[in-house]
Design a protein around this motif. Structure first.
Motif, PDB file in Angstrom:
ATOM      1  N   PHE A   1       0.803  -1.220   0.000  1.00  0.00           N
ATOM      2  CA  PHE A   1       0.000   0.000   0.000  1.00  0.00           C
ATOM      3  C   PHE A   1       0.838   1.273   0.000  1.00  0.00           C
ATOM      4  CE2 PHE A   1      -3.146  -3.077   1.156  1.00  0.00           C
ATOM      5  CZ  PHE A   1      -4.301  -2.597   0.575  1.00  0.00           C
ATOM      6  N   THR A   2       2.072   1.167   0.492  1.00  0.00           N
ATOM      7  CA  THR A   2       2.895   2.378   0.555  1.00  0.00           C
ATOM      8  C   THR A   2       3.260   2.917  -0.837  1.00  0.00           C
ATOM      9  OG1 THR A   2       3.693   1.661   2.696  1.00  0.00           O
ATOM     10  CG2 THR A   2       4.965   3.370   1.582  1.00  0.00           C
ATOM     11  N   PRO A   3       3.817   2.063  -1.731  1.00  0.00           N
ATOM     12  CA  PRO A   3       4.080   2.619  -3.064  1.00  0.00           C
ATOM     13  C   PRO A   3       2.807   3.076  -3.766  1.00  0.00           C
ATOM     14  CG  PRO A   3       4.483   0.237  -2.999  1.00  0.00           C
ATOM     15  CD  PRO A   3       4.324   0.689  -1.593  1.00  0.00           C
ATOM     16  N   MET A   4       1.696   2.412  -3.487  1.00  0.00           N
ATOM     17  CA  MET A   4       0.443   2.821  -4.117  1.00  0.00           C
ATOM     18  C   MET A   4       0.015   4.197  -3.610  1.00  0.00           C
ATOM     19  SD  MET A   4      -1.891  -0.433  -4.751  1.00  0.00           S
ATOM     20  CE  MET A   4      -1.269  -1.841  -5.631  1.00  0.00           C
ATOM     21  N   THR A   5       0.093   4.380  -2.294  1.00  0.00           N
ATOM     22  CA  THR A   5      -0.259   5.682  -1.726  1.00  0.00           C
ATOM     23  C   THR A   5       0.650   6.769  -2.282  1.00  0.00           C
ATOM     24  OG1 THR A   5      -0.740   4.474   0.312  1.00  0.00           O
ATOM     25  CG2 THR A   5      -0.752   6.873   0.457  1.00  0.00           C
ATOM     26  N   ASP A   6       1.950   6.464  -2.311  1.00  0.00           N
ATOM     27  CA  ASP A   6       2.909   7.476  -2.770  1.00  0.00           C
ATOM     28  C   ASP A   6       2.690   7.824  -4.238  1.00  0.00           C
ATOM     29  OD1 ASP A   6       3.880   7.455  -0.247  1.00  0.00           O
ATOM     30  OD2 ASP A   6       5.661   6.229  -0.685  1.00  0.00           O
ATOM     31  N   THR A   7       2.372   6.800  -5.044  1.00  0.00           N
ATOM     32  CA  THR A   7       2.116   7.051  -6.463  1.00  0.00           C
ATOM     33  C   THR A   7       0.881   7.926  -6.621  1.00  0.00           C
ATOM     34  OG1 THR A   7       3.010   4.867  -6.967  1.00  0.00           O
ATOM     35  CG2 THR A   7       1.768   5.962  -8.704  1.00  0.00           C
ATOM     36  N   LEU A   8      -0.170   7.559  -5.882  1.00  0.00           N
ATOM     37  CA  LEU A   8      -1.423   8.308  -5.955  1.00  0.00           C
ATOM     38  C   LEU A   8      -1.211   9.771  -5.545  1.00  0.00           C
ATOM     39  CD1 LEU A   8      -4.056   7.041  -6.772  1.00  0.00           C
ATOM     40  CD2 LEU A   8      -4.659   6.812  -4.360  1.00  0.00           C
ATOM     41  N   ARG A   9      -0.473   9.929  -4.449  1.00  0.00           N
ATOM     42  CA  ARG A   9      -0.220  11.277  -3.932  1.00  0.00           C
ATOM     43  C   ARG A   9       0.615  12.069  -4.937  1.00  0.00           C
ATOM     44  NH1 ARG A   9       1.516  10.051   1.447  1.00  0.00           N
ATOM     45  NH2 ARG A   9      -0.641  10.214   2.177  1.00  0.00           N
ATOM     46  N   GLY A  10       1.587  11.385  -5.530  1.00  0.00           N
ATOM     47  CA  GLY A  10       2.429  12.048  -6.515  1.00  0.00           C
ATOM     48  C   GLY A  10       1.611  12.504  -7.717  1.00  0.00           C
ATOM     49  N   LEU A  11       0.736  11.612  -8.196  1.00  0.00           N
ATOM     50  CA  LEU A  11      -0.071  11.942  -9.370  1.00  0.00           C
ATOM     51  C   LEU A  11      -1.033  13.088  -9.076  1.00  0.00           C
ATOM     52  CD1 LEU A  11      -0.869   8.324 -10.641  1.00  0.00           C
ATOM     53  CD2 LEU A  11       0.443  10.068 -11.880  1.00  0.00           C
ATOM     54  N   LEU A  12      -1.641  13.073  -7.893  1.00  0.00           N
ATOM     55  CA  LEU A  12      -2.675  14.063  -7.583  1.00  0.00           C
ATOM     56  C   LEU A  12      -2.091  15.375  -7.054  1.00  0.00           C
ATOM     57  CD1 LEU A  12      -5.399  11.775  -5.966  1.00  0.00           C
ATOM     58  CD2 LEU A  12      -5.288  12.647  -8.316  1.00  0.00           C
ATOM     59  N   MET A  13      -0.994  15.291  -6.247  1.00  0.00           N
ATOM     60  CA  MET A  13      -0.459  16.476  -5.583  1.00  0.00           C
ATOM     61  C   MET A  13       0.898  16.914  -6.120  1.00  0.00           C
ATOM     62  SD  MET A  13      -2.925  17.216  -3.654  1.00  0.00           S
ATOM     63  CE  MET A  13      -2.059  18.715  -3.202  1.00  0.00           C
ATOM     64  N   GLY A  14       1.482  16.105  -6.996  1.00  0.00           N
ATOM     65  CA  GLY A  14       2.764  16.494  -7.568  1.00  0.00           C
ATOM     66  C   GLY A  14       3.959  16.230  -6.673  1.00  0.00           C
ATOM     67  N   THR A  15       3.803  15.390  -5.632  1.00  0.00           N
ATOM     68  CA  THR A  15       4.966  15.039  -4.811  1.00  0.00           C
ATOM     69  C   THR A  15       5.823  14.024  -5.554  1.00  0.00           C
ATOM     70  OG1 THR A  15       3.612  13.380  -3.727  1.00  0.00           O
ATOM     71  CG2 THR A  15       3.884  15.476  -2.571  1.00  0.00           C
ATOM     72  N   GLU A  16       7.002  13.758  -4.986  1.00  0.00           N
ATOM     73  CA  GLU A  16       7.965  12.822  -5.563  1.00  0.00           C
ATOM     74  C   GLU A  16       7.372  11.404  -5.705  1.00  0.00           C
ATOM     75  OE1 GLU A  16      11.477  13.412  -5.968  1.00  0.00           O
ATOM     76  OE2 GLU A  16      11.840  11.312  -6.519  1.00  0.00           O
ATOM     77  N   ILE A  17       7.487  10.782  -6.911  1.00  0.00           N
ATOM     78  CA  ILE A  17       6.983   9.413  -7.082  1.00  0.00           C
ATOM     79  C   ILE A  17       8.119   8.416  -7.100  1.00  0.00           C
ATOM     80  CG2 ILE A  17       5.741   7.817  -8.587  1.00  0.00           C
ATOM     81  CD1 ILE A  17       4.015  10.092  -9.524  1.00  0.00           C
ATOM     82  N   GLY A  18       9.136   8.648  -7.928  1.00  0.00           N
ATOM     83  CA  GLY A  18      10.296   7.753  -8.004  1.00  0.00           C
ATOM     84  C   GLY A  18       9.913   6.351  -8.456  1.00  0.00           C
ATOM     85  N   ASP A  19      10.471   5.346  -7.722  1.00  0.00           N
ATOM     86  CA  ASP A  19      10.221   3.948  -8.083  1.00  0.00           C
ATOM     87  C   ASP A  19       8.813   3.489  -7.734  1.00  0.00           C
ATOM     88  OD1 ASP A  19      12.761   3.762  -8.895  1.00  0.00           O
ATOM     89  OD2 ASP A  19      13.523   2.855  -7.027  1.00  0.00           O
ATOM     90  N   SER A  20       8.124   4.291  -6.930  1.00  0.00           N
ATOM     91  CA  SER A  20       6.837   3.863  -6.405  1.00  0.00           C
ATOM     92  C   SER A  20       5.872   3.436  -7.497  1.00  0.00           C
ATOM     93  CB  SER A  20       6.192   4.986  -5.587  1.00  0.00           C
ATOM     94  OG  SER A  20       6.957   5.220  -4.436  1.00  0.00           O
ATOM     95  N   ALA A  21       5.893   4.138  -8.627  1.00  0.00           N
ATOM     96  CA  ALA A  21       4.946   3.837  -9.703  1.00  0.00           C
ATOM     97  C   ALA A  21       5.080   2.392 -10.159  1.00  0.00           C
ATOM     98  CB  ALA A  21       5.155   4.791 -10.871  1.00  0.00           C
TER      99      ALA A  21
END
Ligand SMILES: Nc1ncnc2c1ncn2[C@@H]1O[C@H](COP(=O)(O)OP(=O)(O)O)[C@@H](O)[C@H]1O
Ligand SMILES: [Mg+2]
Lengths: 337, 265
Positions: free
Chosen positions: B217-237
């Motif tokens: 769930f962590t990479p998923m959350t980070d990817t989602l947050r990155g896509l919606l808020m523009g934060t760092e995504i990196g390998d998470s996607a």
């Protein structure tokens, strides 16, 4: 039948050899053979727990047998279950309708699963709902249906795909007498269209009424097989009981009907006459009495029931439930034979 | 059984399930209610304190508004999870219906029953996500995503819902009662909490933090947050996609074998 002819024309009905099924220690089917001719009605008659549903489940591809082989509607159960499924229709012991859908939606669901096109599915649905007298409730949720209506809808759903062989597991258990008669009528109509029917029942009367051949299942074994008449000839216990108002009439009737002492009950003023209870048989007795100028007060018919069948076939009817002990009538019947 | 028939049968089963859902919307309502309550709880009750007390990725002044932007993608993930696991209940309930045995004696694609449930559930889940997004926007969620980023975010959520639905279908098949089916996948709905959905894992004790960093769930959350808020995504996607595919395949295989096992007792 030789192997060659077998290969050329696989039997379209049912042919099963040595079917066995156990659940843990409990042996449910202990090697049963069945042969159902295409286009006929076959009844598997047996008490609760005999293994009827298990047999239907095996033959309809729901569960696998532990041993044995079967050909159903021209295809091997083991090798081409899907081909069997394409040709059969199953109405199980417990109504298999979708309670959250209306009667019509249930029917259309079947039409879709049989890959009928929309128009054809609608046509078939309307036709069957009309034939089964469900057209008025087509838009009602199936969960609101009475037991009899549910059964009818269940059978109607089974017919959407035009199966050539139909399994009916206790189609009338729990139905009131009127719904039972309706169901019998519907089943009889089906064979007129050349459909093969394999039905199970606990009622001898039902098997007698509907089936061309009957197999009696008891504790996982077929204990008898034949036409209703063949079986009934093996079953004592069917009789007519005549009630008289005085000993004189009783004696006169007894003489006229050539009954021996065992048939008389002088205390109750009754006579027991062995009979299958059919109308011609009743008429024959009444004609004889009328000819002798004797009149009876009352007449009751006792048809052999499942208990009698078991008593006759397994010599143990007592374990099912209280049986009418076959009295002197049987002696009389034996004497006459 | 040809593929076209398999598709057609699955569509038929899907229509059946959607009809059920429309007629008895109580399940759909409870799927939406839970994440909405969570959202309101975290924004209005904890939002002020959490926003001020923790370091949020992407900076910001650290008030309720920033925390809303931080937590909303996590809540969406929870909504997708909660929606998906309800498949266990609907599959288990359906298996008690007599009609399933009828399906089993018909010449239809055997997995279509399950496919109908899973796809139906993904659709219901996506509808509930739309509602949750609507409420999030109302309480101050201000994503800066482009249309493409929105689509990618919804794609990730759909993939997660799909994988978890298959997994839940298998759980539902293996459950002895509807109650068990509703309890068994519960741990799944807590996983987002033990990741980066509510607070950054950096704020957690070592063991938990290690778990948080490696769970799906962590990479998923980070990817989602990155896509919606523009934060760092990196390998998470890639990790998120990989987890999504793995969950789907495992769930599908498990569910299919559970369904067949039940068929041939
Ligand atoms: N899945 C099962 N597990 C264990 N025992 C079973 C199962 N199904 C049936 N039985 C047992 O097999 C016997 C025959 O059952 P069944 O075929 O349903 O009989 P009938 O339909 O003639 O009443 C019963 O004693 C029943 O308890
Ligand atoms: Mg039974």
């Amino acid at each position: 039948m030789s192997a060659a002819t077998e290969r050329m024309a696989p039997p379209q009905g049912i042919r099963a050899v040595g079917l066995r099924k156990s659940y843990g220690e409990k042996v449910v089917l202990d090697g049963i053979d069945l042969h159902v001719q295409a286009g006929t009605i076959f009844a598997l008659l047996g008490p609760n727990g005999a293994g009827k549903t298990t047999t239907v489940q095996i033959l309809s591809t729901l569960i696998a047998a532990d041993a044995g082989e079967a050909t159903v509607a021209g295809h091997s159960l083991e090798r081409s279950a899907d081909a069997v499924r394409a040709r059969i229709g199953v109405t199980g012991q417990f109504a298999a309708v979708d309670g959250l859908l209306t009667a019509e939606e249930n029917m259309l669901l079947m039409a879709d699963l049989h890959h009928l096109d929309r128009a054809e599915g609608k046509r078939r649905t309307a036709e069957l709902l009309r034939q089964f007298e469900l057209a008025d409730v087509a838009g009602k949720m199936a969960s609101t249906f009475s037991g009899g209506m549910r059964r009818k809808l269940d059978l109607a759903m089974t017919l959407v795909g035009n199966p050539s062989l139909i399994f009916l597991d206790e189609p009338t258990t729990g139905l009131d007498p009127r719904s039972r008669r309706t169901m019998w009528h519907l089943i009889q109509q089906l064979t007129a269209q050349g459909v093969t029917i394999f039905l199970t029942t606990q009622y001898l009367e039902e098997a007698d009424r509907l089936a061309d051949r009957i197999a009696v299942l008891d504790q996982g074994r077929i204990v008898a097989e034949g036409t209703a008449d063949e079986l009934k000839r093996r079953i004592p216990g069917g009789h007519i009981r005549l009630q008289f108002s005085d000993v004189l009439s009783l004696d006169a009737a007894s003489r006229r009907l050539e009954l021996d002492e065992g048939a008389r009950d002088e205390e109750k003023l009754t006579l027991q006459i062995p009979s299958d209870g059919s109308i011609p048989a009743l008429r024959a007795v009444l004609d004889l009495l009328e000819g002798a100028g004797v009149s009876a007060d009352a007449l009751t018919v006792h048809t052999p029931d499942l208990d009698d069948v078991f008593l006759a076939l397994t010599g143990d009817g007592s374990r099912h439930h209280a049986t009418t002990v076959p009295g002197p009538a049987d002696t009389a019947q034996e004497a006459r034979r | 059984m040809s593929t076209t028939y398999a598709m057609r049968d699955s569509m038929t089963m899907l229509r059946r399930n959607l009809k059920h859902a429309r007629r008895y919307p109580s399940m759909t309502i409870s799927i939406v209610a839970m994440p909405v309550l969570m959202l309101l709880l975290f924004v209005y009750v904890f939002g002020g304190a959490l926003g001020a007390g923790i370091e949020l990725p992407g900076g910001g002044s650290g008030g309720r508004g920033d925390y809303t932007n931080f937590v909303a993608p996590g809540i969406l993930l929870m909504a997708a999870t909660a929606g998906a696991v309800s498949t266990a209940v609907s599959v288990c309930t359906d298996m008690t219906e007599g009609i399933i045995n009828r399906f089993r004696t018909m010449s239809i694609s055997r997995s279509s029953v399950l496919t109908g449930h899973v796809v139906g559930n993904v659709i219901q889940t996506m509808i509930s996500l739309a509602l949750v997004i609507g409420v999030a926007l109302l309480v101050g969620f201000r994503p800066n995503a482009t249309v493409v980023e929105w689509l990618a975010a919804l794609g990730i959520l759909a993939l997660l819902a799909f994988g978890l639905s298959w997994l839940s279908a298998a759980i539902g098949l293996g459950s002895s009662s509807v109650e068990a089916a509703s309890n068994a996948p519960m741990p799944l709905t807590f996983l987002p909490f033990l990741g980066s959905a509510i607070v950054p894992p950096e704020s957690m004790p070592v063991g938990l933090r290690w778990f948080a960093e490696y769970q799906p769930f962590t990479p998923m959350t980070d990817t989602l947050r990155g896509l919606l808020m523009g934060t760092e995504i990196g390998d998470s996607a890639w990790l998120a996609l990989g987890w999504g595919v793995v969950l789907s395949v495992l769930g599908f295989l498990w569910a299919r074998s559970a369904f067949h096992r039940e068929a041939k007792i």
